[in-house]
Every structure is written in C-alpha cells, then in structure tokens.
Design an enzyme around this catalytic site. Structure first.
Site, mmCIF file in Angstrom:
data_model
loop_
_atom_site.group_PDB
_atom_site.id
_atom_site.type_symbol
_atom_site.label_atom_id
_atom_site.label_comp_id
_atom_site.label_asym_id
_atom_site.label_seq_id
_atom_site.Cartn_x
_atom_site.Cartn_y
_atom_site.Cartn_z
ATOM 1 N N SER A 47 22.840 -81.251 43.298
ATOM 2 C CA SER A 47 23.455 -82.330 42.530
ATOM 3 C C SER A 47 24.346 -83.185 43.421
ATOM 4 O O SER A 47 25.193 -82.669 44.155
ATOM 5 C CB SER A 47 24.280 -81.762 41.379
ATOM 6 N N HIS A 52 30.042 -84.167 37.580
ATOM 7 C CA HIS A 52 30.153 -82.738 37.256
ATOM 8 C C HIS A 52 30.358 -81.879 38.500
ATOM 9 O O HIS A 52 30.761 -80.726 38.394
ATOM 10 C CB HIS A 52 28.925 -82.262 36.467
ATOM 11 N N ASP A 57 27.722 -89.861 35.210
ATOM 12 C CA ASP A 57 27.750 -88.662 36.052
ATOM 13 C C ASP A 57 27.836 -89.021 37.535
ATOM 14 O O ASP A 57 27.117 -88.479 38.374
ATOM 15 C CB ASP A 57 26.535 -87.779 35.797
#
Length: 406
Positions: A251, A137, A167
């Site tokens: 992230s 993402h 992911d």
C-alpha cells in the site's frame, strides 16, 4: 638310371626348386604387406577416433591449451547482460520507492505494538526538501513516522497532510538523502492488457523493493469504500485494476508502466480465499490534485454544501411518504437530515427533509452520486443548481459553493 631321360631334370631336383621359389614369393609378400600396414597405422590412429564432422586441423585447434606448468587453464563463466524494457523501467523508478514506517507510542491504557510498514513514492525534490506520497491508512494514528530508503537508511518524516476520502497522504523528508525521484505518467491513456509493474514492500521491510509484474485488468473500476466502518459505503473510489501481486505492505507503493512512469498509487486489494490476482491502484491523474493540496495546504480543499445526507435506499419505505411526503414514483435521491447554519445550503434555502434528486440537471440516485458529482465536477466558488422535493413538490434553487472548513 633315372625315370626321366636326359632332357628332363630328375623329379627331386625339380621339387626342391619349386619349394624355394614359393618361399621367396611368400617372404616378399609378407614384407610388402608389413610395410603397407606400418604406413597405414598413423592414418588409422588419427582418423578412427575423430567425430564424423570434425577434420584433423579443427580438432588440433580445439584441443585445450595448457599453462606453462602443464595444467589446463581455468575456464571463465559466461556473463549474460539481460536488459529488457521491464528492467529499464525498474531501474528508472525503484530508488524512488521507499518504505513508510508507522510508529505508534503506547499510551496509559494501551500497549505499543510492532511498527506498521507500508510503501511510498518520492515524487519531488526541491529546496532541500523531498516529498513522499503514500496512503492515508499507512500513516493513520502514527505518533512518529520514518521513511526507509532503498539502501536501508531510515530518516524521520513529517506528515504534511492526509485525506481519508482518497486514501492519500504526503510526507516530507530531508532531500540530502534522496538520489532519485519518480516521474508521473498519464493514467488516462492506460489500456486493458497494458503491462504494468508494482513496486513496494510486501509483508514489511525484509522484502523491500519487491517487484511484481502483470497487466491492467480494467480501468475506471468503481469500488465502494466504507470510511467509518458502519457497514454503509461512504465513497465510490474509481481505481485501476491489475493482476500484479499487491500484498499487505505494498500500500502506497508505485504502479509503473513500461516506460518507468508512475501511473497509480497501490491502495487496496481484495483479500479473500476464493479471490486472487485482483489489486487496485489510485490513478495518478486523480491523485495529483489531491497530492498538490496536501502538500500546499495540509488538507484537500473541496467544495462544500453544508448538509448531512442519507440515501433514500437506507430509509424505511414507510417514511418516504409519511415523513418525506414523496410522490410514489420517487424512490431514489439523497434526503437532507440536517443543514449547517450559515452554510451554502442554508443560504440557498434548503431545509431538513428535502430530498435532492438532481445537481445541474444530472440525476442523483444516492449520497455517493452526490459526493462524486460535487467533488469531481465542481470547484470552490462555483454555482450549482439543486433540484429537490419538498412536501411532494419539485423545486430548484441555486447555491454558491464554499470551501469546507475543518
């Protein structure tokens, strides 16, 4: 003739002698007293101002020395070297944690926005190339990607591949800019309460290389992931839970153990007003085979059945008997909505409206169970026994799994 006889001195003469003797005695006493006072003054001047626990020679040594020009010397501040296991761990891996900049170009119908920024970890350097793992993402919909190194240098990055299910994504950059790579640890041995460190770029590059510390709050946590944003979970992600602060921009960064080894890739955070200190990371042992496939093939090579499925819990109860013809006691499983022609499922004889209830004898409650078993327990080319219901009767077939084509 006097009052006294010849054997006695007259009264006035005797009184004068007594007065003379008293004066001499007083004078001598005063002189002696003065000498005693003078002799005692230096000692009093030294001792009456000293602390009770300091002796004269110590005080003389403690008096500040002066320079040749008579000014007191400049006192230097004391420097304390604080080195701990945490600082050593950070030193070992921090240079390998980078920023990942997602640049999206404006199209005819859209406006360009500010570049998105996440984090990444340099995990390998070979043959003039260096490889960076980050989240899917973080790089999603990017027209151009850049990697921001620890010293602020920004270099172009090439996307080798990404996987929405796990992911994860892998980038490639020029190795000449890379000074250090991270070392992977063993996430299978992580225990609750173990200290960990999260390193990344929360809120953007202005806070690059931020470090937060916490503990492992839980292992093998299962979090439902809605990949297509339709409100229904598509995957159960097994993650590490930590209370180390993980904010937007973290992230793709590193979750590090006390040895400075990467044990997880920070991926998700529950961001609710009533929730604080719950962050998640993809265990590195789970990520390694995904990273390897993305680096080598540009995609994750998973075993493939060739079916479109839906959990029985998502199907109206009326259709369980009217359409699927299931026995009343069968309420869990994965219904086959469509079979891809020439796929392993088609070759094994599966048909629309079959309801899969077990794989290799292991119970399947829903689509999530089926995907988890298929992707974590089986490999391309393996044979798998499928138990299913058709027209109210339980049947079993064996299929040979193929590689999913993209």
């Amino acid at each position: 003739m006097g009052y006294y006889d010849d054997h006695y001195e007259p009264y006035e003469q005797t009184r004068r002698k007594r007065r003379s003797g008293s004066f001499v005695s007083a004078l001598v006493g005063a002189v002696l007293g003065g000498l005693l006072v003078l002799m005692s003054i230096p000692a009093l001047s030294r001792w009456d101002i000293l602390p009770y626990d300091v002796v004269p020679n110590q005080r003389a040594e403690e008096e500040p020395k002066t320079e040749e020009n008579g000014t007191p010397p400049i006192r230097q501040s004391v420097s304390v070297d604080v080195t701990t296991a945490v600082t050593k761990a950070i030193d070992q891996v921090s240079d390998a944690v980078v920023g990942v900049v997602n640049i999206q170009e404006a199209g005819f119908w859209s406006q360009g926005g500010e570049p998105g920024v996440g984090s990444g970890v340099i995990y390998k350097k070979v043959g003039g190339r260096a490889f960076v793992v980050t989240n899917h993402h973080v790089i999603e919909n990017a027209s151009q990607l850049e990697v921001s190194l620890q010293d602020g240098t920004r270099v172009p990055a090439k996307l080798l591949g990404s996987d929405v299910l796990m992911d994860l994504a892998v980038l490639e950059i020029d190795a000449k800019h890379v000074k250090k790579v991270a070392q992977f640890g063993n996430s299978d041995t992580v225990k609750p309460g173990e200290p960990v460190i999260a390193i990344g770029n929360p809120l953007g590059l202005q806070f690059a290389g931020s470090v937060t510390q916490g503990i492992i709050s839980g292992t093998n946590r299962t979090v439902e992931v809605d990949l297509d944003q339709d409100g229904a979970p598509d995957w159960n992600a097994e993650v590490l839970q930590t209370d180390a602060a993980i904010n937007p921009g973290n992230s793709g960064g590193a979750l590090v153990n006390i040895k400075g080894q990467v044990i997880g890739i920070n991926s998700m955070k529950i961001a609710q007003e009533a929730v604080e200190g719950i962050g998640f990371a993809i265990p590195i042992n789970t990520a390694i085979p995904i990273i390897s496939d993305l680096e080598k093939y540009g995609q994750v090579r998973r075993p493939y059945m060739g079916v479109e499925l839906r959990s029985l819990s998502d199907i109206p109860s009326y259709h369980l008997q009217a359409t699927l013809h299931l026995p009343p006691n069968v309420t869990e499983g994965a219904a086959v909505i469509q079979v891809v022609p020439m796929s392993p499922a088609a070759q094994a004889g599966l048909k629309q409206f079959d309801v899969i209830v077990a794989l290799d004898g292991e119970k399947i409650r829903n689509v999530l169970d089926l995907r988890k078993y298929l992707y974590t327990k089986k490999s391309i080319g393996d044979r798998m026994e499928v138990t299913f219901y058709r027209d109210g009767k339980k049947r079993t077939v064996t299929m040979k799994l193929a590689r999913e084509s993209y």
